[in-house]
Design a protein around this motif. Structure first.
Motif, PDB file in Angstrom:
ATOM      1  N   ARG A 114       0.830  -1.210   0.000  1.00  0.00           N
ATOM      2  CA  ARG A 114       0.000   0.000   0.000  1.00  0.00           C
ATOM      3  C   ARG A 114       0.863   1.258   0.000  1.00  0.00           C
ATOM      4  NH1 ARG A 114      -2.882   0.606   5.470  1.00  0.00           N
ATOM      5  NH2 ARG A 114      -0.701   1.048   5.972  1.00  0.00           N
ATOM      6  N   GLY A 156      -5.020  -0.340  -7.775  1.00  0.00           N
ATOM      7  CA  GLY A 156      -4.043  -0.878  -6.846  1.00  0.00           C
ATOM      8  C   GLY A 156      -3.694  -2.311  -7.178  1.00  0.00           C
ATOM      9  N   TYR A 194      -5.860  -2.239   5.631  1.00  0.00           N
ATOM     10  CA  TYR A 194      -5.816  -2.601   4.209  1.00  0.00           C
ATOM     11  C   TYR A 194      -7.242  -2.793   3.700  1.00  0.00           C
ATOM     12  CZ  TYR A 194      -4.532  -4.798  -0.184  1.00  0.00           C
ATOM     13  OH  TYR A 194      -4.389  -5.078  -1.515  1.00  0.00           O
TER      14      TYR A 194
END
Length: 372
Positions: A114, A156, A194
């Protein structure tokens, strides 16, 4: 090479979880029994793997010893985790530390993933949108090549979690163990901040579950899969086949598949004879093995390996019975196609359909992958 044609994939997990064995079976066509001789990965082993349509996998097999894992997460964090398209994290299903230290390392990897791959800022996204509008001019919609974006994976990195060595778990406990594991790990990941999606699979090198999971991983890397399925459906209709499966040539992982839907049930006013036939077809489709594609992958790769040992290259395969006819043949330099039709028909008819379809799919592959 553009970022769209080159995808960085991390293969991570604690030492002994089975990462290197997976890589050897999938990409080097080794048999499961032969992987016992493989040693542990030292630091990082990087492989450049040519895949379908000019796509290249930048596969990073990261050593799982504690010292290496700590280095990946600290001194090497920006090198390892930056510009990642997908993370494949392997857990040993029989590890006594499965939900303790093993999971802690996984959560640290999620945090590094991340931090090194932040989502594009709103200003960057707006600039990209304006650039796309200018490129498209006054026309509406988008072309097959699409418009450029600032990131090859704007949503992502994709995370795949494989609970490996499931063959060591009693069969009647495998589903519950995977579900419990997924629930616990997902809960801890969310508590750690997350928010990305994670996909969980139970795998073993001794059966087709490994091919199932890796087929999903590779499909995630492929652009324009929906367009490909549309063309496969068109081929299905034109050829009169019951099912078509597309495999990547080297790994024999499933890229895509289409299956003819059973005819609708007749209304109450229609004849009993038609109802009996159509009802039988629907029941038959329900009995198809859900893992049939991955089992075909496993068997064909083993057969190809046997052919190579006697220096007789594998070319194609045809099977004809009173119930079905199947032909497996090359469709393009990077793909094989399996065409299955009900009933006993001439294999030459299916082979002719494949031969006539090759130029069309070669063009589609070049456009979809951005090749010249």
């Amino acid at each position: 090479m553009s970022s769209k044609s080159r995808k960085k994939v991390l293969l991570m997990g604690k030492s002994g979880s089975g990462k290197t064995s997976m890589r050897a079976i999938i990409f080097k066509s080794q048999l499961a029994a032969d992987t016992r001789r493989l040693g542990a990965t030292i630091d990082v082993e990087n492989s450049q793997i040519k895949f379908l349509g000019g796509l290249r996998l930048d596969l990073w097999d990261c050593g799982g010893q504690d010292s290496f894992m700590d280095s990946h997460l600290t001194a090497q964090s920006s090198t390892v985790f930056r510009s990642v398209h997908s993370l494949i994290y392997i857990f040993d299903a029989e590890s006594p530390e499965l939900l303790t230290s093993d999971t802690v390392y996984f959560l640290k990897c999620l945090r590094a993933l991340r931090d090194q791959n932040p989502p594009p800022s709103s200003s960057t996204a707006a600039a990209s949108s304006n650039a796309n509008n200018n490129n498209n001019g006054s026309s509406s919609g988008s072309t097959a090549n699409g418009s450029t974006t600032t990131s090859s994976n704007d949503e992502g990195p994709t995370v795949f979690v494989l609970l490996h060595k499931m063959d060591l778990v009693p069969v009647d406990q495998q589903a519950s163990k995977l579900a419990e594991f997924e629930g616990e790990v997902t809960k801890k990941a969310r508590e750690g901040g997350y928010k990305g999606a994670m996909q969980f699979y139970g795998t073993s090198i001794w059966n087709e579950t490994l091919y199932k999971a890796w087929s999903v991983v590779m499909a995630n890397l492929m652009p324009s899969l929906s367009s490909l399925r549309t063309h496969l459906n068109h081929f299905l209709d034109l050829s009169g086949a019951s099912e078509i499966v597309l495999f990547e040539r080297t790994t024999f992982l499933v890229i895509s598949s289409v299956t003819r839907a059973p005819p609708p049930k007749p209304t109450s006013g229609e004849g009993d004879g038609a109802a009996g036939i159509e009802g039988g077809e629907e029941d038959e489709s329900k009995e198809w093995d859900e893992r049939r594609f991955e089992r075909i992958s496993t068997m064909v790769k083993a057969f190809k390996l046997g052919c190579s040992k006697i220096r007789s290259p594998f070319s194609s395969l045809a099977v004809s019975t009173q119930h079905y006819t199947a032909v497996l043949d090359a469709l393009s330099p990077e793909t094989y196609i399996l065409v299955v039709a009900k009933g006993h028909i001439q294999t030459a008819a299916l082979e002719l359909n494949i031969r006539l379809a090759r130029p069309h799919f070669a063009t589609l592959e070049a456009i979809g992958m951005g090749r010249s």
